[in-house]
Design an enzyme around this catalytic site. Structure first.
Site, PDB file in Angstrom:
ATOM      1  N   LYS A  53       0.956  -1.070  -0.078  1.00 32.40           N
ATOM      2  CA  LYS A  53       0.126  -0.024   0.185  1.00 32.40           C
ATOM      3  C   LYS A  53       0.929   1.204   0.003  1.00 32.40           C
ATOM      4  CE  LYS A  53      -3.718  -2.759   2.086  1.00 32.40           C
ATOM      5  NZ  LYS A  53      -4.387  -2.920   3.261  1.00 32.40           N
ATOM      6  N   GLN A  97      -5.158  -1.908   9.451  1.00 30.84           N
ATOM      7  CA  GLN A  97      -4.567  -3.336   8.703  1.00 30.84           C
ATOM      8  C   GLN A  97      -5.386  -4.356   9.691  1.00 30.84           C
ATOM      9  OE1 GLN A  97      -3.412  -3.612   5.404  1.00 30.84           O
ATOM     10  NE2 GLN A  97      -4.120  -5.999   5.970  1.00 30.84           N
ATOM     11  N   ASP A 120     -11.680   2.391   3.937  1.00 29.79           N
ATOM     12  CA  ASP A 120     -11.940   0.935   3.723  1.00 29.79           C
ATOM     13  C   ASP A 120     -13.487   0.540   3.608  1.00 29.79           C
ATOM     14  OD1 ASP A 120      -9.865  -0.882   3.377  1.00 29.79           O
ATOM     15  OD2 ASP A 120      -9.445  -0.949   5.585  1.00 29.79           O
TER      16      ASP A 120
END
Ligand code: NAP
Length: 295
Positions: A53, A97, A120
């Protein structure tokens, strides 16, 4: 006849060019978009995802900050970090994460992220907005799948889509996005009786079970579109999806490979959401900020 391969890598590289332009405009006219990634513990797969990322951010010109905490981080410290990022004007997207260490209450952590920075799309308010068809951010993996289907003009309206998996990050949002486009959706789980009976009736099969070779050619109808979200590591170290690729590709109409399929699209959609968050923050700033619009 062999299926058309839907290359996520190719579609993603096309998207990256568009995203670079949007980052350039933001950076020249306002500020560089910023993404914060919180990593707790040293799960090897998570470390690889976070590195990828950060690398993609760099390629596109997005500022990325990684907050790497030890596995025994407290709930309080994690929540405080999120609060700090929520009010940091240089950070437009916050990503935690997953998975988090077992002692952390994940729901509380996700709910602490400012909705406008929840790139997200996992915050309960964003999930609710997705249910009503008004998502602020679409969860990246199913969003990437939708872009792949659109890129190949695969019809969705009135089509029967069968999704294998009901997780909050893939299966459920995938079902909602396909429903929104007019597909008839069936969601299967590990408890589903006679899985093949469902997949054989599907125009589109989305595999998100995390079980290597779960879908075999006898389980699909000729010409079906097969999307493989699964990522599994074989004993010899190679990566594979949930689809028995060599057999299924001879019967399917369209198929995504692993690697080089859904994976590259997921990361590009994360970048898209981060840029979108920055574009919205810019619009608010230029309009005089939240305060003046509320007063
Ligand atoms: P997850 O949370 O473990 O969920 C797996 C789902 O599959 C569960 O709903 C489970 O059913 C169902 N399932 C498991 N075995 C099954 C079987 N034999 N038949 C039918 N359903 C079955 O996994 P996830 O996070 O959704 O991820 C799924 C896969 O996608 C993993 O391989 C993951 O690594 C991969 N992934 C890839 C990307 C990408 O960017 N390409 C992104 C995210 C995830 P129950 O609910 O009944 O247990």
């Amino acid at each position: 006849m062999s299926a058309t391969i839907i290359s996520g890598s190719l579609i993603a590289s096309k998207f990256r060019e568009e995203l670079k332009q949007r980052v350039k405009i933001l950076s020249e006219t306002w500020m560089q978009p910023g993404l914060a990634v919180i990593l707790a513990g040293d799960n090897p797969a998570s470390c690889v995802y976070v590195r990828n990322k950060a690398k993609t951010c760099e390629e596109l010109g997005i500022r990325s900050e990684i907050f790497n905490f030890p596995g025994d981080i407290s709930q309080k410290t994690l929540l405080q970090q999120i609060q700090d990022l929520n009010v940091n004007p240089e950070i437009h997207g916050i990503l935690v994460q997953l998975p988090l260490p077992g002692h952390i209450r994940i729901d509380e952590v996700i709910a602490a992220i400012a909705i406008g920075k929840d790139v997200d799309g996992f915050h309960p308010c964003n999930v609710g907005a997705l249910v009503t068809g008004h998502a602020l951010f679409h969860p990246c993996t199913p969003f990437g799948v939708m872009k792949m289907l659109a890129e190949y003009d695969i019809p969705l309206q009135g089509q029967h889509a069968v999704i294998i998996g009901r997780s909050n990050i893939v299966g459920k949002p995938m079902a909602l996005m396909l429903l929104e486009k007019g597909a008839t959706v069936t969601v299967c789980t590990s408890r589903t009786r006679d899985l093949a009976n469902h997949t054989r009736n599907a125009d589109i099969v989305v595999m998100a079970a995390g079980k290597a070779n779960l879908l075999t050619s006898d389980m699909i109808r000729t010409g079906a579109t097969v999307i493989d979200v699964g990522i599994n590591r074989l004993p010899d170290g190679r990566l594979c999806g949930d689809v028995e690729f060599s057999g299924v590709k001879e019967k399917a109409g369209y198929i995504t490979p692993v690697p080089g399929g859904v994976g590259p699209m997921t990361i590009v959609m994360l970048m898209n959401n981060t840029i979108e968050a920055a574009e919205r923050a810019k619009a608010v700033a230029l309009a005089g900020g939240w305060h003046s619009s509320v007063q």
